[in-house]
Write a protein that holds these residues in place. Structure first.
Motif, PDB file in Angstrom:
ATOM      1  N   LEU A  20      30.169 107.673 -53.194  1.00 47.02           N
ATOM      2  CA  LEU A  20      29.101 108.277 -52.409  1.00 47.02           C
ATOM      3  C   LEU A  20      28.505 107.268 -51.425  1.00 47.02           C
ATOM      4  O   LEU A  20      28.289 107.581 -50.253  1.00 47.02           O
ATOM      5  CB  LEU A  20      28.016 108.824 -53.337  1.00 47.02           C
ATOM      6  N   LEU A  21      28.267 106.051 -51.897  1.00 45.70           N
ATOM      7  CA  LEU A  21      27.729 105.022 -51.012  1.00 45.70           C
ATOM      8  C   LEU A  21      28.700 104.668 -49.900  1.00 45.70           C
ATOM      9  O   LEU A  21      28.291 104.476 -48.753  1.00 45.70           O
ATOM     10  CB  LEU A  21      27.372 103.771 -51.814  1.00 45.70           C
ATOM     11  N   MET A  22      29.977 104.593 -50.220  1.00 45.46           N
ATOM     12  CA  MET A  22      30.953 104.275 -49.179  1.00 45.46           C
ATOM     13  C   MET A  22      31.055 105.404 -48.161  1.00 45.46           C
ATOM     14  O   MET A  22      31.178 105.164 -46.957  1.00 45.46           O
ATOM     15  CB  MET A  22      32.312 103.961 -49.799  1.00 45.46           C
ATOM     16  N   GLY A  23      30.977 106.642 -48.617  1.00 48.77           N
ATOM     17  CA  GLY A  23      30.992 107.774 -47.692  1.00 48.77           C
ATOM     18  C   GLY A  23      29.761 107.794 -46.796  1.00 48.77           C
ATOM     19  O   GLY A  23      29.857 108.044 -45.583  1.00 48.77           O
ATOM     20  N   ALA A  27      29.610 107.364 -42.750  1.00 52.76           N
ATOM     21  CA  ALA A  27      28.896 108.350 -41.932  1.00 52.76           C
ATOM     22  C   ALA A  27      27.842 107.666 -41.061  1.00 52.76           C
ATOM     23  O   ALA A  27      27.661 108.028 -39.886  1.00 52.76           O
ATOM     24  CB  ALA A  27      28.249 109.406 -42.823  1.00 52.76           C
ATOM     25  N   GLY A  28      27.159 106.678 -41.611  1.00 47.87           N
ATOM     26  CA  GLY A  28      26.174 105.932 -40.831  1.00 47.87           C
ATOM     27  C   GLY A  28      26.813 105.150 -39.698  1.00 47.87           C
ATOM     28  O   GLY A  28      26.271 105.087 -38.591  1.00 47.87           O
ATOM     29  N   LEU A  29      27.970 104.548 -39.960  1.00 43.05           N
ATOM     30  CA  LEU A  29      28.676 103.839 -38.887  1.00 43.05           C
ATOM     31  C   LEU A  29      29.145 104.796 -37.809  1.00 43.05           C
ATOM     32  O   LEU A  29      29.088 104.487 -36.611  1.00 43.05           O
ATOM     33  CB  LEU A  29      29.857 103.061 -39.461  1.00 43.05           C
ATOM     34  N   LEU A  56      23.009  97.910 -40.059  1.00 41.66           N
ATOM     35  CA  LEU A  56      22.856  97.010 -41.204  1.00 41.66           C
ATOM     36  C   LEU A  56      22.896  97.772 -42.527  1.00 41.66           C
ATOM     37  O   LEU A  56      23.600  97.374 -43.458  1.00 41.66           O
ATOM     38  CB  LEU A  56      21.547  96.231 -41.082  1.00 41.66           C
ATOM     39  N   VAL A  57      22.169  98.876 -42.596  1.00 37.31           N
ATOM     40  CA  VAL A  57      22.139  99.649 -43.841  1.00 37.31           C
ATOM     41  C   VAL A  57      23.508 100.259 -44.127  1.00 37.31           C
ATOM     42  O   VAL A  57      23.945 100.311 -45.283  1.00 37.31           O
ATOM     43  CB  VAL A  57      21.029 100.721 -43.776  1.00 37.31           C
ATOM     44  N   SER A  58      24.224 100.680 -43.091  1.00 35.07           N
ATOM     45  CA  SER A  58      25.558 101.253 -43.291  1.00 35.07           C
ATOM     46  C   SER A  58      26.533 100.210 -43.816  1.00 35.07           C
ATOM     47  O   SER A  58      27.318 100.486 -44.734  1.00 35.07           O
ATOM     48  CB  SER A  58      26.078 101.834 -41.984  1.00 35.07           C
ATOM     49  N   VAL A  59      26.477  99.011 -43.264  1.00 31.91           N
ATOM     50  CA  VAL A  59      27.362  97.941 -43.744  1.00 31.91           C
ATOM     51  C   VAL A  59      26.988  97.542 -45.166  1.00 31.91           C
ATOM     52  O   VAL A  59      27.872  97.296 -46.007  1.00 31.91           O
ATOM     53  CB  VAL A  59      27.319  96.741 -42.769  1.00 31.91           C
TER      54      VAL A  59
END
Length: 131
Positions: A20-23, A27-29, A56-59
């Motif tokens: 879920l976090l990777m998805g 999506a954020g990127l 930053l949060v997406s990475v």
């Protein structure tokens, strides 16, 4: 009471949170790339502050998801930090956008779910996987 060790056990909760976090990170990127390319709001003051923070949060979400998936302790701590940073910001979303009370109640429920998820990632059985 004897202590029970589950050697090699991988809980489905940790794996689901990792994916879920990777998805969400991907999506954020994607959103950041879209806003940089097509949105005129990206060139405003809000865009100059918001886009680097979104990046930053997406990475961090991608890195935390990979750390959880590989069962690294730093990944678990990073994900706990990300989840606990989201807890106060999710209920503030309807207030910042001027939305109705129904969205505020949904965001409060989502925030309670994030607290439960952070609690589950900090239980003894899950911490045992990262040792």
């Amino acid at each position: 009471m004897p202590q029970v060790f589950h050697v090699g056990y991988r809980s489905p909760l940790v794996t689901a949170v990792a994916w879920l976090l990777m998805g969400l990170g991907l999506a954020g990127l994607g959103l950041c790339g879209y806003l940089l390319g097509f949105s005129p709001a990206a060139r405003s003051l809000v865009g100059l502050i918001g886009l680097p923070s979104l990046l930053l949060v997406s990475v961090l979400a991608l890195a935390g998801g990979q750390g959880l998936l590989r069962r690294f302790e730093w990944g678990r701590k990073l994900c706990l930090g990300l989840l606990l940073a989201l807890v106060p910001s999710v209920p503030a979303l309807p207030w910042l956008t001027g939305a109705n009370i129904a969205l505020a109640l949904v965001c409060l429920g989502l925030s309670a779910g994030l607290v439960w998820l952070a609690y589950c990632l900090n239980t003894r059985g899950v911490r045992q996987e990262f040792a």
